[in-house]
Scaffold this active site. Structure first.
Site, mmCIF file in Angstrom:
data_model
loop_
_atom_site.group_PDB
_atom_site.id
_atom_site.type_symbol
_atom_site.label_atom_id
_atom_site.label_comp_id
_atom_site.label_asym_id
_atom_site.label_seq_id
_atom_site.Cartn_x
_atom_site.Cartn_y
_atom_site.Cartn_z
ATOM 1 N N GLY A 1 -6.752 6.983 -3.471
ATOM 2 C CA GLY A 1 -5.331 7.234 -3.217
ATOM 3 C C GLY A 1 -4.737 8.208 -4.218
ATOM 4 O O GLY A 1 -3.907 9.049 -3.881
ATOM 5 N N SER B 1 -7.817 -5.616 -7.025
ATOM 6 C CA SER B 1 -7.189 -5.312 -8.325
ATOM 7 C C SER B 1 -6.201 -6.389 -8.744
ATOM 8 O O SER B 1 -5.831 -6.479 -9.908
ATOM 9 C CB SER B 1 -6.468 -3.969 -8.256
ATOM 10 O OG SER B 1 -5.469 -3.999 -7.256
ATOM 11 N N ASP B 2 -5.760 -7.208 -7.776
ATOM 12 C CA ASP B 2 -4.811 -8.274 -8.109
ATOM 13 C C ASP B 2 -4.900 -9.406 -7.093
ATOM 14 O O ASP B 2 -5.267 -9.191 -5.948
ATOM 15 C CB ASP B 2 -3.377 -7.737 -8.198
ATOM 16 C CG ASP B 2 -3.006 -6.830 -7.031
ATOM 17 O OD1 ASP B 2 -3.463 -5.660 -7.023
ATOM 18 O OD2 ASP B 2 -2.314 -7.297 -6.117
ATOM 19 N N ILE C 1 -11.819 5.105 -1.090
ATOM 20 C CA ILE C 1 -12.073 4.145 -2.163
ATOM 21 C C ILE C 1 -10.724 3.784 -2.757
ATOM 22 O O ILE C 1 -9.980 4.660 -3.201
ATOM 23 C CB ILE C 1 -13.044 4.696 -3.236
ATOM 24 C CG1 ILE C 1 -12.653 6.105 -3.688
ATOM 25 C CG2 ILE C 1 -14.468 4.702 -2.732
ATOM 26 C CD1 ILE C 1 -13.536 6.616 -4.823
ATOM 27 N N GLY C 2 -10.405 2.501 -2.703
ATOM 28 C CA GLY C 2 -9.078 2.102 -3.149
ATOM 29 C C GLY C 2 -9.075 0.726 -3.773
ATOM 30 O O GLY C 2 -10.124 0.113 -3.985
ATOM 31 N N ARG D 1 0.783 20.144 -3.639
ATOM 32 C CA ARG D 1 1.477 18.868 -3.925
ATOM 33 C C ARG D 1 0.794 18.026 -4.998
ATOM 34 O O ARG D 1 0.977 16.793 -5.016
ATOM 35 C CB ARG D 1 1.578 18.006 -2.658
ATOM 36 C CG ARG D 1 2.573 18.521 -1.672
ATOM 37 C CD ARG D 1 2.570 17.710 -0.401
ATOM 38 N NE ARG D 1 3.481 18.369 0.518
ATOM 39 C CZ ARG D 1 4.650 17.868 0.897
ATOM 40 N NH1 ARG D 1 5.034 16.697 0.488
ATOM 41 N NH2 ARG D 1 5.426 18.543 1.710
ATOM 42 N N MET E 1 -2.993 -0.249 1.960
ATOM 43 C CA MET E 1 -1.954 0.445 2.720
ATOM 44 C C MET E 1 -2.424 1.680 3.496
ATOM 45 O O MET E 1 -1.588 2.449 3.972
ATOM 46 C CB MET E 1 -0.790 0.819 1.770
ATOM 47 C CG MET E 1 -0.269 -0.398 1.013
ATOM 48 S SD MET E 1 1.182 -0.076 -0.019
ATOM 49 C CE MET E 1 2.467 -0.080 1.224
ATOM 50 N N GLU E 2 -3.739 1.884 3.670
ATOM 51 C CA GLU E 2 -4.209 3.138 4.274
ATOM 52 C C GLU E 2 -5.302 3.043 5.337
ATOM 53 O O GLU E 2 -5.357 3.889 6.241
ATOM 54 C CB GLU E 2 -4.736 4.087 3.170
ATOM 55 C CG GLU E 2 -3.685 4.626 2.215
ATOM 56 C CD GLU E 2 -3.374 3.672 1.066
ATOM 57 O OE1 GLU E 2 -4.129 2.703 0.863
ATOM 58 O OE2 GLU E 2 -2.351 3.881 0.391
HETATM 59 N N1 HPA Z 1 -0.412 -4.650 -1.717
HETATM 60 C C1 HPA Z 1 -0.719 -3.512 -1.100
HETATM 61 N N2 HPA Z 1 -1.598 -2.648 -1.561
HETATM 62 C C2 HPA Z 1 -2.232 -2.953 -2.710
HETATM 63 C C3 HPA Z 1 -1.971 -4.125 -3.386
HETATM 64 C C4 HPA Z 1 -1.017 -5.020 -2.855
HETATM 65 O O1 HPA Z 1 -0.737 -6.083 -3.418
HETATM 66 N N3 HPA Z 1 -2.738 -4.136 -4.510
HETATM 67 C C5 HPA Z 1 -3.466 -3.002 -4.485
HETATM 68 N N4 HPA Z 1 -3.156 -2.272 -3.394
#
Ligand code: HPA
Length: 247
Positions: free
Chosen positions: A32, A215-216, A100-101, A55, A192-193
């Site tokens: 991203g 990541s969380d 890759i995200g 951009r 989100m993609e």
């Molecule tokens: N929401 C949406 N996209 C994300 C999140 C999330 O909590 N963490 C990493 N990408």
């Protein structure tokens, strides 16, 4: 006359990417974040050229283990990846895009650092409907990249989970808990993609996969710390590159 060399007749670049035709490889890794693309170029590729900086969405082309590969950002969200992936596929003859995200985990069944190879991306987004008249709420990975990623992960002794994920248009929302669409399609994680990338690839008959690092963990607030982030993402980058050179 000058009319004969009308520049619009021989368009050298696309609307949002300023690389010349031929400057982007058949396989593109798409994080991203533009700085993550630069990190891959700086740390993993040889003979690297910066081929687009429109951009600040940097695109780089270089060699990984002797094979040409490009890396460049998608930006955040469905509209942004919808634009970049479409132009890569249609203007630059790209065959395969591996996104890759990172993603957020909806449940404590996932742990930070888990790697997900996305099977389907379910979304409330109207992107596929209005772009391609596709009415499905879920778009699947396209082509063999998904299988190649699974095989490559085994070779590298990396554990990946194949799963559906939720592609959300919303990062901040009023109501906590798992959104209905994520429940409906068994999505343990959210990003989100991927939905738009898969829809474009499906419409165009191209290949697309998405690898995500958790990541969380949303219900607990646990997250990968800033200093752990680089190593965690390096693992995913290596998996994507090693898969990419087989495609
Ligand atoms: N929401 C949406 N996209 C994300 C999140 C999330 O909590 N963490 C990493 N990408």
């Amino acid at each position: 006359s000058s009319y004969l060399c009308c520049p619009f007749k021989f368009k050298m670049m696309s609307v949002h990417i300023s690389a010349k035709k031929g400057e982007i490889a058949k396989t593109v890794l798409q994080p991203g974040d533009p700085l993550r693309a630069k990190y891959i170029a700086d740390n993993f590729l040889e003979d690297v050229r910066l081929v687009s900086k429109t951009r600040n969405i940097f695109y780089f082309t270089g060699l990984y283990k002797g094979k040409e590969i490009s890396v460049g950002a998608s930006g955040m969200g469905v509209p942004s990846i919808g634009i970049y992936s479409y132009e890569l596929f249609t203007e630059y003859d790209v065959d395969t895009i591996i996104r890759i995200g990172t993603c957020g985990g909806y449940t404590t069944d996932l742990n930070v650092f888990d790697l997900i190879n996305v099977d389907g991306a379910a979304s409330e987004s109207t992107y596929a409907k209005f772009a391609w008249e596709m009415d499905e709420e879920i778009m699947y990975h396209q082509g063999k990249a998904f299988d190649v990623i699974n095989e490559t992960a085994k070779e590298l002794a990396l554990e990946t989970k194949a799963a559906n994920i939720h592609t959300s248009d919303v990062f901040y929302r009023k109501t906590p808990g798992i959104p209905a669409i994520a429940e409906k399609y068994n999505c343990p994680a959210v990003e989100m993609e991927a939905f738009a990338l898969f829809a474009n690839a499906k419409h165009l008959g191209k290949n697309a996969a998405t690898i995500l690092t958790v990541s969380d963990i949303i219900p607990t607030g646990e997250e990968i710390s800033a200093d752990q982030r680089e190593t965690a993402l390096r693992t995913m980058m290596t998996l994507a590159l090693e898969s990419g050179i087989k495609l």
